[in-house]
Design an enzyme around this catalytic site. Structure first.
Site, PDB file in Angstrom:
ATOM      1  N   LYS A 186      31.759  40.726   4.468  1.00  0.00           N
ATOM      2  CA  LYS A 186      32.898  41.154   3.688  1.00  0.00           C
ATOM      3  C   LYS A 186      32.307  41.941   2.554  1.00  0.00           C
ATOM      4  O   LYS A 186      31.726  41.261   1.423  1.00  0.00           O
ATOM      5  CB  LYS A 186      33.644  39.886   3.098  1.00  0.00           C
ATOM      6  CG  LYS A 186      34.618  40.430   2.345  1.00  0.00           C
ATOM      7  CD  LYS A 186      35.311  39.277   1.462  1.00  0.00           C
ATOM      8  CE  LYS A 186      36.147  39.670   0.285  1.00  0.00           C
ATOM      9  NZ  LYS A 186      36.015  41.172  -0.200  1.00  0.00           N
ATOM     10  N   GLU A 217      23.905  33.687  -4.902  1.00  0.00           N
ATOM     11  CA  GLU A 217      23.200  34.636  -6.012  1.00  0.00           C
ATOM     12  C   GLU A 217      24.276  35.056  -6.998  1.00  0.00           C
ATOM     13  O   GLU A 217      25.273  35.773  -6.813  1.00  0.00           O
ATOM     14  CB  GLU A 217      22.996  36.137  -5.122  1.00  0.00           C
ATOM     15  CG  GLU A 217      21.839  35.802  -4.031  1.00  0.00           C
ATOM     16  CD  GLU A 217      20.335  35.491  -4.687  1.00  0.00           C
ATOM     17  OE1 GLU A 217      20.263  35.544  -5.742  1.00  0.00           O
ATOM     18  OE2 GLU A 217      19.466  35.400  -3.750  1.00  0.00           O
ATOM     19  N   CYS A 253      23.479  42.221 -11.847  1.00  0.00           N
ATOM     20  CA  CYS A 253      23.373  40.753 -12.331  1.00  0.00           C
ATOM     21  C   CYS A 253      22.395  40.436 -13.259  1.00  0.00           C
ATOM     22  O   CYS A 253      22.503  39.464 -14.092  1.00  0.00           O
ATOM     23  CB  CYS A 253      23.173  40.064 -10.906  1.00  0.00           C
ATOM     24  SG  CYS A 253      21.720  40.784 -10.185  1.00  0.00           S
ATOM     25  N   GLU A 286      28.254  36.279 -19.433  1.00  0.00           N
ATOM     26  CA  GLU A 286      27.959  37.492 -18.910  1.00  0.00           C
ATOM     27  C   GLU A 286      29.230  38.519 -18.934  1.00  0.00           C
ATOM     28  O   GLU A 286      30.214  38.338 -18.605  1.00  0.00           O
ATOM     29  CB  GLU A 286      27.836  37.361 -17.078  1.00  0.00           C
ATOM     30  CG  GLU A 286      27.302  38.587 -16.547  1.00  0.00           C
ATOM     31  CD  GLU A 286      27.124  38.281 -15.006  1.00  0.00           C
ATOM     32  OE1 GLU A 286      28.238  37.783 -14.597  1.00  0.00           O
ATOM     33  OE2 GLU A 286      26.267  38.491 -14.536  1.00  0.00           O
TER      34      GLU A 286
HETATM   35  P1  NAD Z   1      33.208  38.459  -7.757  1.00  0.00           P
HETATM   36  O1  NAD Z   1      32.890  36.659  -7.638  1.00  0.00           O
HETATM   37  O2  NAD Z   1      34.555  38.895  -8.296  1.00  0.00           O
HETATM   38  O3  NAD Z   1      33.361  39.102  -6.114  1.00  0.00           O
HETATM   39  C1  NAD Z   1      32.263  38.792  -5.143  1.00  0.00           C
HETATM   40  C2  NAD Z   1      32.878  38.824  -3.897  1.00  0.00           C
HETATM   41  O4  NAD Z   1      33.493  37.566  -3.520  1.00  0.00           O
HETATM   42  C3  NAD Z   1      33.768  40.037  -3.549  1.00  0.00           C
HETATM   43  O5  NAD Z   1      33.716  40.387  -2.116  1.00  0.00           O
HETATM   44  C4  NAD Z   1      35.273  39.271  -3.603  1.00  0.00           C
HETATM   45  O6  NAD Z   1      36.015  39.890  -3.013  1.00  0.00           O
HETATM   46  C5  NAD Z   1      34.944  37.869  -3.179  1.00  0.00           C
HETATM   47  N1  NAD Z   1      35.724  36.974  -3.510  1.00  0.00           N
HETATM   48  C6  NAD Z   1      36.695  36.989  -4.655  1.00  0.00           C
HETATM   49  N2  NAD Z   1      37.382  35.623  -4.654  1.00  0.00           N
HETATM   50  C7  NAD Z   1      36.916  34.962  -3.369  1.00  0.00           C
HETATM   51  C8  NAD Z   1      37.238  33.713  -2.994  1.00  0.00           C
HETATM   52  N3  NAD Z   1      38.150  32.930  -3.683  1.00  0.00           N
HETATM   53  N4  NAD Z   1      36.617  33.199  -1.938  1.00  0.00           N
HETATM   54  C9  NAD Z   1      35.592  33.879  -1.602  1.00  0.00           C
HETATM   55  N5  NAD Z   1      35.171  35.120  -1.646  1.00  0.00           N
HETATM   56  C10 NAD Z   1      35.719  35.745  -2.882  1.00  0.00           C
HETATM   57  O7  NAD Z   1      32.085  39.319  -8.264  1.00  0.00           O
HETATM   58  P2  NAD Z   1      32.103  40.640  -8.658  1.00  0.00           P
HETATM   59  O8  NAD Z   1      32.928  41.081  -9.614  1.00  0.00           O
HETATM   60  O9  NAD Z   1      32.234  41.486  -7.174  1.00  0.00           O
HETATM   61  O10 NAD Z   1      30.596  41.041  -8.990  1.00  0.00           O
HETATM   62  C11 NAD Z   1      29.933  40.796 -10.061  1.00  0.00           C
HETATM   63  C12 NAD Z   1      29.134  39.435 -10.166  1.00  0.00           C
HETATM   64  O11 NAD Z   1      28.291  39.522  -9.208  1.00  0.00           O
HETATM   65  C13 NAD Z   1      28.655  39.501 -11.364  1.00  0.00           C
HETATM   66  O12 NAD Z   1      28.620  38.010 -11.856  1.00  0.00           O
HETATM   67  C14 NAD Z   1      26.895  39.554 -11.236  1.00  0.00           C
HETATM   68  O13 NAD Z   1      26.295  38.801 -11.829  1.00  0.00           O
HETATM   69  C15 NAD Z   1      27.157  38.936  -9.679  1.00  0.00           C
HETATM   70  N6  NAD Z   1      25.893  39.548  -8.825  1.00  0.00           N
HETATM   71  C16 NAD Z   1      24.715  38.572  -8.501  1.00  0.00           C
HETATM   72  C17 NAD Z   1      23.882  39.385  -7.904  1.00  0.00           C
HETATM   73  C18 NAD Z   1      22.608  38.357  -7.597  1.00  0.00           C
HETATM   74  O14 NAD Z   1      21.815  38.582  -6.799  1.00  0.00           O
HETATM   75  N7  NAD Z   1      22.500  37.237  -8.359  1.00  0.00           N
HETATM   76  C19 NAD Z   1      23.671  40.402  -7.377  1.00  0.00           C
HETATM   77  C20 NAD Z   1      25.000  41.256  -7.650  1.00  0.00           C
HETATM   78  C21 NAD Z   1      25.934  40.685  -8.383  1.00  0.00           C
END
Ligand code: NAD
Length: 499
Positions: free
Chosen positions: A178, A253, A287, A386
């Site tokens: 997804k 992650e 991240c 963050e």
């Molecule tokens: P997010 O948590 O809002 O969304 C991540 C994914 O989860 C998206 O596909 C979103 O549609 C889905 N999602 C949203 N609500 C959900 C729910 N209730 N249940 C299941 N899935 C759901 O994150 P974002 O804003 O897309 O990305 C930014 C974040 O990602 C930052 O916190 C960043 O640090 C983190 N990140 C971490 C890594 C790593 O490897 N540690 C890498 C990239 C990004």
């Protein structure tokens, strides 16, 4: 404008209720694509297709060398369109074209290459361990885990997406992926390559839609064996709760608040450049972004003066231009969040020395100036939470021990970097950081051979590298064989068999 469909069970399809969402170019605010908003029924159909495909053995039962060959063919198809994928990534994410093509699309290609090779390398044979005295043969076999849900964030869609696809596939799993609603385009293009490959239908499925509908089902459905979530801590906690009901294998992650530690013997101009490169890469939307620059008191004032002047000269602008260094943020809502943190920093008493506003000259696009706060105390919210945007916090420290304490005083533990011409000294400090990844005299290094992941609230598990690959995407099966064939050779013979 492109009208995308989802990819489920080897078929292209719309959402069963016909709903779609717009994908917007953050620089022009124009709609560049529509994607289906999957329903719960669509999501379950994808999960069931993956389950059927996995259990049938069409992929999991293949010889590893065959899987490797099919993934190598997919890589060849990817290479043919890598430049176009980079351009599309730039349009969808707002990342400068040079970054999107040379770094993001190229890194994704390298990841696919690595996993295509690893597919053959790690499963060629079981691993004999040792022969116990009583004619026993214990050994380990690694099986694919099964159906893997891969939930991907918006900030590096191709790199994250390809990694999330190739790793489980290389180990013989079936996948439901997804992408984030904001940036699904490049992985939808990758599905066209999957469709044209020899990967059997149902082994790879991509479902577009909202987190609460699609993501929650992927995290909770009983037919899913494993969930890999890359995203924010808030959603990660929810995903872990959902996965707990059926005790799923889960890799998390999550976010970071990383420290770049500049020791007192580092060249100050190098330190300034390194702090900027670290923090403003992809507009801080990474991240592990080192968004806390820890600077020794002996060079602090000069560092602040120099970084404020130089950050003001970063070329913010059209991502399609090759000389652009920073594009817009991904969405209007995200820019509002980052602006909220800039206001919080000012209220907390940090000194805004550069940026903080919207750059002049843009009537469209979610642009924001690269921003530097000096005199940040590590207890402030801007140093603890963050922000995920182009906001650098400069923090003064007095000794190596002080720097270490400040760096480790964080809920997160994703990455830390130490800079010094005295490499031994830098390594000594770096090894004491409570983080999953340490860089010495560099940032943004991503060796494919090393596992990546976070400590503390930055996550659970490690991805990539042979360690990450095997531990996260295979199930260890311990097998014990007694090579004796007769009753008398049983080790329990004297205990339970009456004469
Ligand atoms: P997010 O948590 O809002 O969304 C991540 C994914 O989860 C998206 O596909 C979103 O549609 C889905 N999602 C949203 N609500 C959900 C729910 N209730 N249940 C299941 N899935 C759901 O994150 P974002 O804003 O897309 O990305 C930014 C974040 O990602 C930052 O916190 C960043 O640090 C983190 N990140 C971490 C890594 C790593 O490897 N540690 C890498 C990239 C990004």
């Amino acid at each position: 404008m492109t009208e995308y469909q989802m990819y489920i069970d080897g078929q292209w399809c719309d959402s069963s209720d016909g709903r779609t969402s717009h994908v917007i170019n953050p620089a022009t605010e124009e709609v560049i694509a529509t994607v289906p908003m999957a329903t719960a029924a669509d999501t379950v159909r994808a999960i069931e297709a993956a389950r059927r495909a996995h259990d049938s053995g069409v992929w999991s039962g293949l010889d590893p060398a065959q899987r490797s060959k099919i993934l190598s063919d997919l890589l060849a198809k990817y290479q043919e369109v890598v430049a176009e994928l980079g351009e599309l990534e730039s349009q969808n994410l707002g990342a400068p074209i040079a970054l999107a093509t040379m770094v993001f699309a190229g890194t994704a290609q390298n990841r696919l290459d690595w996993f295509a090779k690893a597919a053959a390398r790690s499963f060629e044979q079981p691993m004999p361990m040792f022969r116990a005295p009583a004619a026993a043969l214990p050994y380990i076999k690694r099986d694919p885990i099964g159906v893997c849900s891969q939930i991907v964030p918006w900030n590096a869609p191709l790199v994250q997406g390809i990694g999330s696809l190739a790793a489980p596939l290389a180990a013989g799993n079936a996948v439901v992926i997804k992408p984030a609603t904001l940036t699904p385009c490049t992985m939808l293009e990758v599905m066209k390559l999957v469709d044209a490959s020899d990967i059997p239908p149902g082994v790879v499925n991509l479902v577009t839609g909202s987190g609460p509908v699609v993501g929650e089902l992927l995290a909770s459905h009983p037919l899913v064996d494993k969930v890999t979530f890359t995203g924010s801590n808030e959603v990660g906690k929810r995903v872990l709760h959902l996965a707990a009901d059926t005790i799923k294998n889960a890799t998390m992650e999550l976010g970071g608040k990383s420290a770049n530690i500049f020791l007192d013997d580092v060249d100050i101009d190098l330190a300034v450049d390194a702090a900027m490169w670290g923090c403003f890469f992809n507009a801080g939307q990474i991240c592990y972004t080192p968004s806390r620059a820890l600077v020794h008191e002996s060079m602090y004032d000069e560092f602040v003066e120099k970084i404020a002047a130089k950050t003001g000269r970063i070329r913010v602008g059209d991502p399609a231009a090759f000389d652009t260094q920073m594009g817009p943020l991904v969405s209007e809502a995200h820019r509002a969040t980052v602006e909220k943190y800039i206001a919080i920093g000012q209220q907390e008493g940090a000194r805004l020395v550069c940026g903080g506003g919207r750059p002049a000259g843009f009537d469209k696009g979610w642009y924001l100036e690269p921003t530097v706060f000096a005199d940040v105390d590590n207890s402030m919210r801007i140093a603890r939470e963050e922000i995920f945007g182009p906001v650098l916090c400069v923090i003064k420290y007095s000794s190596d021990e002080d720097a270490l304490a400040i760096a480790n005083d964080s809920d997160f533990g994703l990455m830390g970097a130490v800079w010094s011409p005295n490499v031994e000294r830098a390594i000594d400090l770096g090894e004491k950081l409570r983080v999953g990844n340490v860089w010495i005299n560099e940032t943004h290094l991503m060796s494919l051979d090393l596992p990546y992941g976070g400590c503390k609230q930055s996550g659970i598990g490690r991805e990539r590298g042979l360690d990450g690959f095997m531990n996260e995407y295979t199930e260890v099966k311990s097998i014990q064989v007694d090579l004796g064939h007769t009753r008398a050779q049983r080790y329990w013979y004297d205990l339970v068999v009456p004469e």
